[in-house]
Motif scaffolding. Structure first.
Motif, PDB file in Angstrom:
ATOM      1  N   ARG A   1       0.832  -1.175  -0.115  1.00 16.32           N
ATOM      2  CA  ARG A   1       0.017  -0.046  -0.009  1.00 16.32           C
ATOM      3  C   ARG A   1       0.806   1.307   0.056  1.00 16.32           C
ATOM      4  O   ARG A   1       0.533   2.117  -0.640  1.00 16.32           O
ATOM      5  N   VAL A   2       1.947   1.212   0.706  1.00 13.58           N
ATOM      6  CA  VAL A   2       2.789   2.498   0.729  1.00 13.58           C
ATOM      7  C   VAL A   2       3.547   2.841  -0.552  1.00 13.58           C
ATOM      8  O   VAL A   2       3.608   3.398  -1.297  1.00 13.58           O
ATOM      9  N   ALA A   3       4.051   1.446  -1.152  1.00 10.93           N
ATOM     10  CA  ALA A   3       4.570   1.398  -2.761  1.00 10.93           C
ATOM     11  C   ALA A   3       3.536   2.095  -3.670  1.00 10.93           C
ATOM     12  O   ALA A   3       3.591   2.859  -4.635  1.00 10.93           O
ATOM     13  N   GLN A   4       2.342   1.770  -3.384  1.00  9.50           N
ATOM     14  CA  GLN A   4       1.023   2.385  -4.313  1.00  9.50           C
ATOM     15  C   GLN A   4       0.999   3.883  -3.922  1.00  9.50           C
ATOM     16  O   GLN A   4       0.847   4.517  -5.146  1.00  9.50           O
ATOM     17  N   CYS A   5       1.005   4.095  -2.925  1.00  6.56           N
ATOM     18  CA  CYS A   5       0.940   5.785  -2.645  1.00  6.56           C
ATOM     19  C   CYS A   5       2.058   6.605  -3.096  1.00  6.56           C
ATOM     20  O   CYS A   5       2.089   7.601  -3.705  1.00  6.56           O
ATOM     21  N   VAL A   6       3.212   5.876  -3.130  1.00  7.20           N
ATOM     22  CA  VAL A   6       4.436   6.544  -3.650  1.00  7.20           C
ATOM     23  C   VAL A   6       4.318   6.597  -5.182  1.00  7.20           C
ATOM     24  O   VAL A   6       4.467   7.576  -5.935  1.00  7.20           O
ATOM     25  N   GLN A   7       3.922   5.543  -5.756  1.00 11.14           N
ATOM     26  CA  GLN A   7       3.810   5.545  -7.118  1.00 11.14           C
ATOM     27  C   GLN A   7       2.750   6.922  -7.603  1.00 11.14           C
ATOM     28  O   GLN A   7       2.861   7.419  -8.619  1.00 11.14           O
TER      29      GLN A   7
END
Length: 165
Positions: free
Chosen positions: A118-124
């Motif tokens: 989920r963190v990686a998705q928000c970063v992207q």
């Protein structure tokens, strides 16, 4: 009174993120107890960030805002500290309860892989939406144009020549 900013996260689990934010100062600021409010306009999946409003739980870093002791520079350090978490230390440095995003806190504690996804998705998403302008902010990014390449090369060459000295 509203201030706008952006943080470019260089490392950690939010690394490469481009997160836009605003700070709202209460009329009485900097009176004791009248802490500023901090909101992300970019989505940030974090236990201290309300998923609906983007408001950061500033109380987690400043239980009591004290005029003359607590300053906006300290708020910026707090912002940096909550985003520069690494996989190794993220669960140890997060609060036991969250006034921001209970789902993020639950995932962080129970499903590390799910949380990191989920963190990686928000970063992207922050990268994908870097050119999106919220309308009121004075900060506006534009897509690179051919003339930017010449300036960029010139800056980098100048820096490299300074580094050799």
């Amino acid at each position: 009174r509203t201030l706008y900013g952006v943080v470019f996260v260089r490392f950690g689990i939010y690394g490469k993120g481009i997160f836009k934010f605003r700070i709202e100062l209460p009329e009485e600021y900097p009176v004791d107890g009248k802490r500023p409010r901090l909101f992300f306009s970019s989505e940030v999946f974090h236990p201290l960030v309300n998923a609906t409003t983007g408001e950061v739980d500033v109380r987690a870093g400043f239980p009591q805002w004290k005029s003359g002791t607590d300053q906006l520079a300290h708020l910026m350090l707090f912002l940096k500290r909550i985003l520069y978490l690494t996989e190794k230390d993220f669960s140890a440095k997060l609060p036991s309860s969250a006034n921001g995003n209970a789902d993020a806190l639950r995932l962080c504690k129970a499903d590390k892989k799910g949380f990191l996804l989920r963190v990686a998705q928000c970063v992207q998403r922050s990268i994908d939406e870097q050119y999106k302008h919220d309308g009121k902010s004075t900060i506006k990014f534009t897509k690179p144009r051919p003339e930017h390449k010449k300036v960029r090369i010139s800056i980098l060459q100048h820096k490299m020549s300074e580094d050799k000295r």
